[in-house]
Design a protein around this motif. Structure first.
Motif, short mmCIF file in Angstrom:
data_model
loop_
_atom_site.label_atom_id
_atom_site.label_comp_id
_atom_site.label_asym_id
_atom_site.label_seq_id
_atom_site.Cartn_x
_atom_site.Cartn_y
_atom_site.Cartn_z
N MET A 32 83.60 -4.19 -30.80
CA MET A 32 84.54 -5.25 -31.15
C MET A 32 85.79 -5.16 -30.29
N TRP A 33 86.32 -3.95 -30.15
CA TRP A 33 87.54 -3.78 -29.35
C TRP A 33 87.26 -3.91 -27.86
N GLU A 34 86.06 -3.49 -27.42
CA GLU A 34 85.72 -3.67 -26.01
C GLU A 34 85.61 -5.15 -25.68
N ARG A 35 84.98 -5.92 -26.55
CA ARG A 35 84.86 -7.36 -26.33
C ARG A 35 86.22 -8.05 -26.49
N PHE A 36 87.07 -7.48 -27.35
CA PHE A 36 88.44 -7.98 -27.48
C PHE A 36 89.13 -7.93 -26.12
N SER A 37 89.01 -6.79 -25.46
CA SER A 37 89.66 -6.64 -24.15
C SER A 37 89.00 -7.53 -23.10
N PHE A 38 87.66 -7.60 -23.14
CA PHE A 38 86.91 -8.34 -22.11
C PHE A 38 87.17 -9.84 -22.18
N TYR A 39 87.02 -10.42 -23.38
CA TYR A 39 87.17 -11.87 -23.50
C TYR A 39 88.63 -12.31 -23.42
N GLY A 40 89.53 -11.46 -23.96
CA GLY A 40 90.94 -11.80 -23.84
C GLY A 40 91.35 -11.93 -22.39
N MET A 41 90.90 -10.99 -21.57
CA MET A 41 91.22 -11.02 -20.14
C MET A 41 90.49 -12.15 -19.43
N LYS A 42 89.25 -12.40 -19.80
CA LYS A 42 88.43 -13.40 -19.11
C LYS A 42 89.04 -14.79 -19.15
N TYR A 43 89.57 -15.17 -20.32
CA TYR A 43 90.11 -16.53 -20.45
C TYR A 43 91.54 -16.66 -19.93
N LEU A 44 92.17 -15.53 -19.59
CA LEU A 44 93.48 -15.59 -18.94
C LEU A 44 93.35 -15.61 -17.42
N LEU A 45 92.24 -15.10 -16.92
CA LEU A 45 92.10 -14.78 -15.50
C LEU A 45 92.41 -15.95 -14.57
N LEU A 46 91.72 -17.06 -14.76
CA LEU A 46 91.87 -18.20 -13.86
C LEU A 46 93.25 -18.85 -14.01
N LEU A 47 93.73 -18.94 -15.24
CA LEU A 47 95.06 -19.51 -15.46
C LEU A 47 96.13 -18.65 -14.78
N TYR A 48 95.99 -17.34 -14.89
CA TYR A 48 96.94 -16.41 -14.27
C TYR A 48 96.96 -16.58 -12.76
N LEU A 49 95.79 -16.66 -12.14
CA LEU A 49 95.72 -16.77 -10.69
C LEU A 49 96.28 -18.10 -10.19
N THR A 50 95.97 -19.19 -10.89
CA THR A 50 96.38 -20.51 -10.40
C THR A 50 97.82 -20.86 -10.77
N LYS A 51 98.34 -20.29 -11.87
CA LYS A 51 99.67 -20.67 -12.32
C LYS A 51 100.75 -19.64 -11.97
N TYR A 52 100.38 -18.38 -11.79
CA TYR A 52 101.37 -17.35 -11.48
C TYR A 52 101.34 -16.97 -10.00
N HIS A 53 100.15 -16.64 -9.50
CA HIS A 53 100.04 -16.28 -8.09
C HIS A 53 99.74 -17.49 -7.20
N LEU A 54 99.63 -18.68 -7.83
CA LEU A 54 99.46 -19.95 -7.13
C LEU A 54 98.25 -19.96 -6.19
N PHE A 55 97.15 -19.39 -6.65
CA PHE A 55 95.88 -19.55 -5.94
C PHE A 55 95.45 -21.02 -6.03
N SER A 56 94.73 -21.48 -5.04
CA SER A 56 94.09 -22.79 -5.17
C SER A 56 92.99 -22.70 -6.22
N ASP A 57 92.56 -23.85 -6.74
CA ASP A 57 91.45 -23.84 -7.70
C ASP A 57 90.24 -23.13 -7.11
N ALA A 58 89.90 -23.47 -5.87
CA ALA A 58 88.72 -22.87 -5.23
C ALA A 58 88.89 -21.36 -5.07
N GLY A 59 90.09 -20.94 -4.67
CA GLY A 59 90.34 -19.51 -4.49
C GLY A 59 90.25 -18.75 -5.80
#
Length: 518
Positions: A32-59
């Protein structure tokens, strides 16, 4: 190390809680806690890259695809190392430590990317820390994920009628962790700071590790190495085999660190491995199998290909559907303004609420002699994945005054996708064990996970069809963005429904070649 007298304790002699071995709940909380860490990070990943580090969508999608593909491929190696050498306790513990370190690294953000004279200025050092942290998580999942499930199976005797019930409880732990994480971690990350979200995910993994280590006495040696003496054998320079495995992780980490930055290499590697495995399986079918075995293996190949389609559609959730929620969705639900990442919790929510209904439905239909065959369940799963995108296409035709789509259409899409998962996923691994020739069950299980890994990469490549140019991580024209996503989702709708109907049409042919296997 657990002594031999404890290790041979019969499953029936173990302490029980609510009718199951106490060890099940140790595994439940760890996962439960391993999946907590995995899914919590997974759904932040793309938003973090595109909104904070300003990656392009494709990148950003390329990074997500590389990460997701590798994280689903690595457990094949981790499971093999645990089976042959480490045992499950050591593998899970080592994997959890790597995961904790990875999440600790993700909490370091560096400076916010900015645009200067039309050029994006990024913190390259922080981005490299980010890539290395992903490598740690990929390796950690590789050691932990396949082995915690194996421990659950070991807690029950082969003929124990509670085994399926135990795995159901364990599966609920996975989804409970996913649900809580995607509600809390994504909210914290998107609202207060990305590092806080990633940090909370890491705290969850630390708790999982503590629970697993504290609960060892309830696992009764089932997670121990099969041959402890083998691990102590010196290999060279006074280093034993156990420490050689740990030290070999360092160069492997460096390789994964580089791979996660180069999507085409990961894509071509997984595709090449898939082709090699397919050629090997076809050779085996032609030269080593009788007609019944050959027919069953052929059915398994078709089912495996169909799962690539399903998961490539389903895994839009962390890519195009998350960006859709961020950019073109009215996220107000009953007066609550949800964050984009929080919509990822809907899959786990619908599994928890709908899984009992589906279990009862299959039992009811079986008693009536009407339970769908495995190929039909696969077909229904893929059709529902396609229909989920149909809900988004329909919703796009009815935006509000601000040009945003009501959240209920995305909620409906997640419900349909989850219903598809409940038709297809539970019978998938079972189909491998039933249809594969005994001497190549391991190979076919590996091929199954390889297909899942490739579908993760394929999902992000499909999502790139709706890649949008943004300014500082924000879309300039909502209607243009909505049109791009609707075009992608229309294609996925027709593709999913089309493949599902095709599977439905050939299901009698497939069932005949299963030769009595259900």
């Amino acid at each position: 190390m657990t002594d031999s007298s404890t290790a041979t304790l019969a499953p029936a002699s173990q302490p029980q809680f609510l009718g199951h071995p106490v060890g099940l709940y140790v595994c439940f909380l760890t996962e439960m806690w391993e999946r907590f860490s995995f899914y919590g990070m997974k759904y932040l990943l793309l938003l973090y890259l595109t909104k904070y580090h300003l990656f392009s969508d494709a990148g950003g999608l390329d990074v997500l695809g590389s990460y997701a593909g590798l994280v689903y491929a690595m457990p094949v190696i981790g499971g093999m190392l645990a089976d042959r050498y480490l045992g499950m306790r050591k593998a899970v513990t080592f994997g959890a430590i790597l995961l904790c370190l990875g999440h600790l690294g993700l909490a370091y953000e560096g400076f916010q990317a900015y645009i200067e004279n039309g050029v994006v200025v990024q913190d390259s050092g922080a981005i490299q820390v980010f890539y290395f942290s992903l490598a740690l998580i990929i390796m950690g999942v590789g050691f932990l994920k396949p082995n915690i499930s194996t421990i659950v199976g070991q807690l029950y005797g082969k003929e124990d009628a509670r085994r399926d019930s135990g795995f159901t409880i364990f599966y609920m732990g996975i989804n409970l962790g996913s649900f809580i994480a995607t509600i809390t971690v994504t909210y914290l990350g998107e609202t207060y700071g990305w590092g806080y979200g990633f940090g909370l995910a890491g705290i969850g993994m630390v708790l999982g590790l503590i629970v697993f280590l504290a609960g060892q006495k309830y696992l009764f040696g089932y997670a121990e190495p099969a041959n402890p003496a083998l691990l102590k054998e010196k290999v060279f320079a006074g280093i034993n085999k156990e420490w050689l495995i740990y030290l070999a992780t360092l160069p492997a980490l460096f390789v994964v660190w580089q791979l996660v930055q180069y999507n085409p290499v990961v894509h071509n590697t997984l595709l090449g491995m898939s082709v090699v495995v397919l050629i090997g399986v076809i050779w085996f079918m032609v030269t080593q199998c009788n007609k019944v075995e050959r027919d069953r293996m052929l059915v398994l190949i078709v089912l495996t290909f169909s799962t690539v389609v399903f998961w490539a559609l389903f895994e839009q959730s962390a890519s195009s559907m998350t960006l859709y929620a961020d950019r073109v969705l009215d996220r107000n639900v009953f007066g609550y303004d949800a964050t984009a990442g929080q919509f990822g919790s809907l899959n786990a929510f619908f599994i928890i609420t709908l899984a009992p209904f589906f279990a009862m439905l299959w039992i009811f239909l079986a008693k009536k002699g009407l339970e769908p065959s495995t190929p039909v369940k696969f077909a229904l799963g893929i059709i529902q994945a396609g229909l989920g995108f149909g809900a988004l296409v329909y919703g796009a035709q009815h935006p509000n005054d601000a040009g945003l789509v009501a959240a209920w259409w995305l909620i409906l899409a997640y419900m349909l996708h989850t219903m598809g998962e409940l038709c297809l996923s539970p019978v998938g691994l079972s189909a491998v064990t039933k249809l594969a020739v005994h001497k190549v069950v391991g190979v076919m299980m590996g091929a199954w996970f390889l297909a899942t890994a490739y579908s993760e990469l394929l999902a992000t490549q499909l999502a790139k069809l709706a890649a949008i140019d943004t300014h500082a991580g924000e879309v300039a024209d909502v209607s243009q963005a909505l049109n791009a996503y609707t075009e992608l989702f229309s294609f996925l709708m027709y593709f999913g429904v089309g493949v599902g109907v095709f599977m439905l049409l050939i299901s009698p042919w497939l069932r005949k070649r299963m030769h009595g296997v259900h």
